[in-house]
Write a protein that holds these residues in place. Structure first.
Motif, PDB file in Angstrom:
ATOM      1  N   MET A 271      22.086  40.637  43.770  1.00 54.00           N
ATOM      2  CA  MET A 271      22.024  41.219  42.436  1.00 54.00           C
ATOM      3  C   MET A 271      22.676  42.597  42.405  1.00 54.00           C
ATOM      4  SD  MET A 271      18.368  40.231  40.725  1.00 54.00           S
ATOM      5  CE  MET A 271      19.066  40.595  39.107  1.00 54.00           C
ATOM      6  N   VAL A 272      23.481  42.838  41.372  1.00 49.84           N
ATOM      7  CA  VAL A 272      24.028  44.153  41.092  1.00 49.84           C
ATOM      8  C   VAL A 272      23.654  44.503  39.645  1.00 49.84           C
ATOM      9  CG1 VAL A 272      25.926  44.006  42.741  1.00 49.84           C
ATOM     10  CG2 VAL A 272      26.270  43.166  40.419  1.00 49.84           C
ATOM     11  N   GLN A 273      23.998  45.721  39.226  1.00 48.74           N
ATOM     12  CA  GLN A 273      23.641  46.282  37.923  1.00 48.74           C
ATOM     13  C   GLN A 273      22.153  46.649  37.913  1.00 48.74           C
ATOM     14  OE1 GLN A 273      25.780  47.278  35.770  1.00 48.74           O
ATOM     15  NE2 GLN A 273      27.577  46.278  36.589  1.00 48.74           N
ATOM     16  N   THR A 274      21.914  47.956  37.927  1.00 41.21           N
ATOM     17  CA  THR A 274      20.552  48.472  38.087  1.00 41.21           C
ATOM     18  C   THR A 274      19.588  47.880  37.078  1.00 41.21           C
ATOM     19  OG1 THR A 274      21.617  50.530  38.767  1.00 41.21           O
ATOM     20  CG2 THR A 274      19.252  50.601  38.395  1.00 41.21           C
ATOM     21  N   ARG A 275      20.003  47.810  35.824  1.00 44.91           N
ATOM     22  CA  ARG A 275      19.111  47.341  34.770  1.00 44.91           C
ATOM     23  C   ARG A 275      18.684  45.880  35.019  1.00 44.91           C
ATOM     24  NH1 ARG A 275      16.436  48.344  29.620  1.00 44.91           N
ATOM     25  NH2 ARG A 275      15.420  46.335  29.623  1.00 44.91           N
ATOM     26  N   ALA A 276      19.636  45.046  35.424  1.00 40.98           N
ATOM     27  CA  ALA A 276      19.322  43.632  35.701  1.00 40.98           C
ATOM     28  C   ALA A 276      18.373  43.511  36.890  1.00 40.98           C
ATOM     29  CB  ALA A 276      20.615  42.861  35.976  1.00 40.98           C
ATOM     30  N   ILE A 277      18.620  44.314  37.913  1.00 39.77           N
ATOM     31  CA  ILE A 277      17.761  44.306  39.109  1.00 39.77           C
ATOM     32  C   ILE A 277      16.330  44.690  38.724  1.00 39.77           C
ATOM     33  CG2 ILE A 277      17.313  45.452  41.317  1.00 39.77           C
ATOM     34  CD1 ILE A 277      20.441  45.877  41.477  1.00 39.77           C
ATOM     35  N   LEU A 278      16.209  45.768  37.966  1.00 45.53           N
ATOM     36  CA  LEU A 278      14.878  46.268  37.598  1.00 45.53           C
ATOM     37  C   LEU A 278      14.127  45.281  36.714  1.00 45.53           C
ATOM     38  CD1 LEU A 278      15.841  49.987  36.928  1.00 45.53           C
ATOM     39  CD2 LEU A 278      14.261  49.202  38.692  1.00 45.53           C
ATOM     40  N   SER A 279      14.816  44.672  35.746  1.00 40.28           N
ATOM     41  CA  SER A 279      14.107  43.737  34.861  1.00 40.28           C
ATOM     42  C   SER A 279      13.685  42.480  35.621  1.00 40.28           C
ATOM     43  CB  SER A 279      14.924  43.393  33.616  1.00 40.28           C
ATOM     44  OG  SER A 279      16.161  42.843  33.948  1.00 40.28           O
ATOM     45  N   TYR A 280      14.485  42.066  36.604  1.00 46.41           N
ATOM     46  CA  TYR A 280      14.096  40.912  37.425  1.00 46.41           C
ATOM     47  C   TYR A 280      12.840  41.230  38.240  1.00 46.41           C
ATOM     48  CZ  TYR A 280      14.231  37.082  40.771  1.00 46.41           C
ATOM     49  OH  TYR A 280      13.888  35.993  41.531  1.00 46.41           O
ATOM     50  N   ILE A 281      12.841  42.397  38.885  1.00 48.91           N
ATOM     51  CA  ILE A 281      11.683  42.791  39.703  1.00 48.91           C
ATOM     52  C   ILE A 281      10.441  42.940  38.819  1.00 48.91           C
ATOM     53  CG2 ILE A 281      10.710  44.663  41.111  1.00 48.91           C
ATOM     54  CD1 ILE A 281      13.655  45.169  42.076  1.00 48.91           C
TER      55      ILE A 281
ATOM     56  N   VAL B 223      11.867  52.391  28.687  1.00 48.87           N
ATOM     57  CA  VAL B 223      12.698  52.472  29.893  1.00 48.87           C
ATOM     58  C   VAL B 223      14.095  52.993  29.560  1.00 48.87           C
ATOM     59  CG1 VAL B 223      13.932  51.003  31.555  1.00 48.87           C
ATOM     60  CG2 VAL B 223      11.458  50.790  31.302  1.00 48.87           C
ATOM     61  N   GLU B 224      14.674  52.517  28.452  1.00 54.38           N
ATOM     62  CA  GLU B 224      16.010  52.979  28.056  1.00 54.38           C
ATOM     63  C   GLU B 224      15.999  54.475  27.769  1.00 54.38           C
ATOM     64  OE1 GLU B 224      19.025  51.471  27.817  1.00 54.38           O
ATOM     65  OE2 GLU B 224      18.242  49.610  28.626  1.00 54.38           O
ATOM     66  N   GLY B 225      14.955  54.930  27.079  1.00 54.87           N
ATOM     67  CA  GLY B 225      14.848  56.358  26.782  1.00 54.87           C
ATOM     68  C   GLY B 225      14.747  57.186  28.049  1.00 54.87           C
ATOM     69  N   ILE B 226      13.888  56.756  28.966  1.00 49.98           N
ATOM     70  CA  ILE B 226      13.723  57.485  30.230  1.00 49.98           C
ATOM     71  C   ILE B 226      15.030  57.467  31.019  1.00 49.98           C
ATOM     72  CG2 ILE B 226      12.459  57.574  32.423  1.00 49.98           C
ATOM     73  CD1 ILE B 226      10.155  56.063  30.834  1.00 49.98           C
TER      74      ILE B 226
ATOM     75  N   ASP C 253      18.013  57.532  29.902  1.00 49.30           N
ATOM     76  CA  ASP C 253      18.937  58.534  29.358  1.00 49.30           C
ATOM     77  C   ASP C 253      18.670  59.907  29.982  1.00 49.30           C
ATOM     78  OD1 ASP C 253      20.086  56.604  27.775  1.00 49.30           O
ATOM     79  OD2 ASP C 253      19.022  57.172  25.954  1.00 49.30           O
ATOM     80  N   LEU C 254      17.378  60.243  30.090  1.00 47.04           N
ATOM     81  CA  LEU C 254      17.007  61.517  30.722  1.00 47.04           C
ATOM     82  C   LEU C 254      17.368  61.507  32.206  1.00 47.04           C
ATOM     83  CD1 LEU C 254      15.558  64.281  30.687  1.00 47.04           C
ATOM     84  CD2 LEU C 254      13.394  63.039  30.982  1.00 47.04           C
ATOM     85  N   MET C 255      17.088  60.395  32.878  1.00 47.85           N
ATOM     86  CA  MET C 255      17.355  60.299  34.314  1.00 47.85           C
ATOM     87  C   MET C 255      18.852  60.349  34.628  1.00 47.85           C
ATOM     88  SD  MET C 255      14.531  60.410  35.913  1.00 47.85           S
ATOM     89  CE  MET C 255      14.897  59.844  37.570  1.00 47.85           C
ATOM     90  N   GLN C 256      19.668  59.895  33.689  1.00 49.25           N
ATOM     91  CA  GLN C 256      21.121  59.961  33.881  1.00 49.25           C
ATOM     92  C   GLN C 256      21.579  61.416  34.018  1.00 49.25           C
ATOM     93  OE1 GLN C 256      23.317  57.706  34.529  1.00 49.25           O
ATOM     94  NE2 GLN C 256      25.224  58.806  34.202  1.00 49.25           N
TER      95      GLN C 256
ATOM     96  N   SER D 266       2.804  48.828  33.867  1.00 51.49           N
ATOM     97  CA  SER D 266       4.084  48.151  33.667  1.00 51.49           C
ATOM     98  C   SER D 266       5.232  48.981  34.236  1.00 51.49           C
ATOM     99  CB  SER D 266       4.328  47.892  32.174  1.00 51.49           C
ATOM    100  OG  SER D 266       4.769  49.085  31.526  1.00 51.49           O
ATOM    101  N   TRP D 267       6.405  48.375  34.189  1.00 49.15           N
ATOM    102  CA  TRP D 267       7.653  49.028  34.603  1.00 49.15           C
ATOM    103  C   TRP D 267       7.835  50.367  33.898  1.00 49.15           C
ATOM    104  CZ3 TRP D 267      12.837  46.499  32.636  1.00 49.15           C
ATOM    105  CH2 TRP D 267      13.929  47.265  33.036  1.00 49.15           C
ATOM    106  N   ALA D 268       7.461  50.442  32.604  1.00 53.56           N
ATOM    107  CA  ALA D 268       7.630  51.689  31.844  1.00 53.56           C
ATOM    108  C   ALA D 268       6.818  52.830  32.468  1.00 53.56           C
ATOM    109  CB  ALA D 268       7.216  51.475  30.392  1.00 53.56           C
ATOM    110  N   ASP D 269       5.609  52.529  32.930  1.00 57.03           N
ATOM    111  CA  ASP D 269       4.783  53.564  33.565  1.00 57.03           C
ATOM    112  C   ASP D 269       5.430  54.077  34.850  1.00 57.03           C
ATOM    113  OD1 ASP D 269       2.487  53.330  31.722  1.00 57.03           O
ATOM    114  OD2 ASP D 269       2.236  51.356  32.621  1.00 57.03           O
ATOM    115  N   VAL D 270       5.981  53.152  35.621  1.00 59.79           N
ATOM    116  CA  VAL D 270       6.628  53.532  36.887  1.00 59.79           C
ATOM    117  C   VAL D 270       7.821  54.437  36.605  1.00 59.79           C
ATOM    118  CG1 VAL D 270       7.744  52.686  38.989  1.00 59.79           C
ATOM    119  CG2 VAL D 270       5.938  51.321  37.918  1.00 59.79           C
ATOM    120  N   GLN D 271       8.634  54.047  35.626  1.00 57.95           N
ATOM    121  CA  GLN D 271       9.837  54.811  35.296  1.00 57.95           C
ATOM    122  C   GLN D 271       9.473  56.208  34.779  1.00 57.95           C
ATOM    123  OE1 GLN D 271      12.613  52.727  35.723  1.00 57.95           O
ATOM    124  NE2 GLN D 271      14.241  53.417  34.388  1.00 57.95           N
ATOM    125  N   LEU D 272       8.419  56.282  33.959  1.00 55.31           N
ATOM    126  CA  LEU D 272       8.003  57.582  33.433  1.00 55.31           C
ATOM    127  C   LEU D 272       7.492  58.481  34.552  1.00 55.31           C
ATOM    128  CD1 LEU D 272       7.510  59.560  31.140  1.00 55.31           C
ATOM    129  CD2 LEU D 272       5.327  58.395  30.674  1.00 55.31           C
TER     130      LEU D 272
END
Length: 222
Positions: free
Chosen positions: A65-75, A96-99, A101-104, A154-160
């Motif tokens: 798997m490549v593309q970070t977003r695809a990898i993360l949503s699969y996991i 997740v998308e909002g976070i 943007d900040l992480m970028q 959820s994934w959102a909590d981890v990302q935040l």
């Protein structure tokens, strides 16, 4: 080959760090391969391992798997960190998308020219305190639950959580006006899988230094 996911990237945070965070939060052990030369990277491309000639690369469940977003949503989907229905998934995606943007901004900060560092740091502080963190402060307050979506981790909590710690490294008092986020950070830090990931010696990477920046430039030079 073991059944563990295998992560190929540089020995640093970059675009792989959210993947490490999510796997660790799910309690999944993984192996890592570090790219240190342009030759290693070119070989991956030549071998056909990188669909779009980009890393991160995560080998999991027989897939490359490549593309970070695809990898993360699969996991997130595989380990039940992606909500209970489409509406919850949509909320998780929005957060997740909002976070992201900040992480970028944080991701690119080490590559700032010296004369732009202070300005870019001010931008990170301004965006975190005026655009992104107020959103999550409000969500947690209105939602009245420990977690951002439903009442389930959820994934959102981890990302935040990753974003809070990344911003705090640069702006230590950033949470001073966000009492809900302070409570959230404390609760997240005490979750067993995250607590383990925050200990010394875990796969979590340190903030990028000059050596990491040099390695990135060397491996990906055109």
């Amino acid at each position: 080959m073991s059944g563990k996911p295998r992560l190929t990237y540089l020995n640093g945070r970059g675009r792989m760090e959210p993947v490490r965070w999510l796997l660790a939060a799910a309690g999944v052990e993984f192996e890592e391969v570090y790219l240190e030369t342009k030759e290693q990277y070119d070989k991956l491309i030549k071998d056909g391992s990188l669909l779009f000639q980009q890393v991160p690369l995560v080998e999991i469940d027989g897939m490359k798997m490549v593309q970070t977003r695809a990898i993360l949503s699969y996991i997130a989907g595989k380990y039940n960190l992606y909500g209970k229905d489409l509406k919850e998934r949509a909320l998780i995606d929005m957060y997740v998308e909002g976070i992201s943007d900040l992480m970028q901004m944080i991701l690119m900060f080490p590559f700032s020219p010296p004369d732009a560092k202070e300005k870019n740091l001010d931008s990170i502080k301004e965006r975190a305190t005026n655009r992104y963190f107020p959103v999550f402060e409000k969500v947690l307050k209105q939602h009245g639950q420990d977690f951002l979506v439903g009442n389930k981790f959820s994934w959102a909590d981890v990302q935040l959580m990753e974003a809070i710690l990344a911003v705090e490294e640069k702006v230590p008092a950033v949470l001073s006006g966000f009492p809900q986020l302070k409570v959230f950070k404390t609760k997240m830090s005490n979750m067993p899988t995250i607590k383990k990931f925050l200990q010394p010696g875990s796969p979590r990477k340190p903030p990028p230094d000059d050596h990491y920046v040099d390695t990135v430039l060397k491996v990906f030079k055109k």
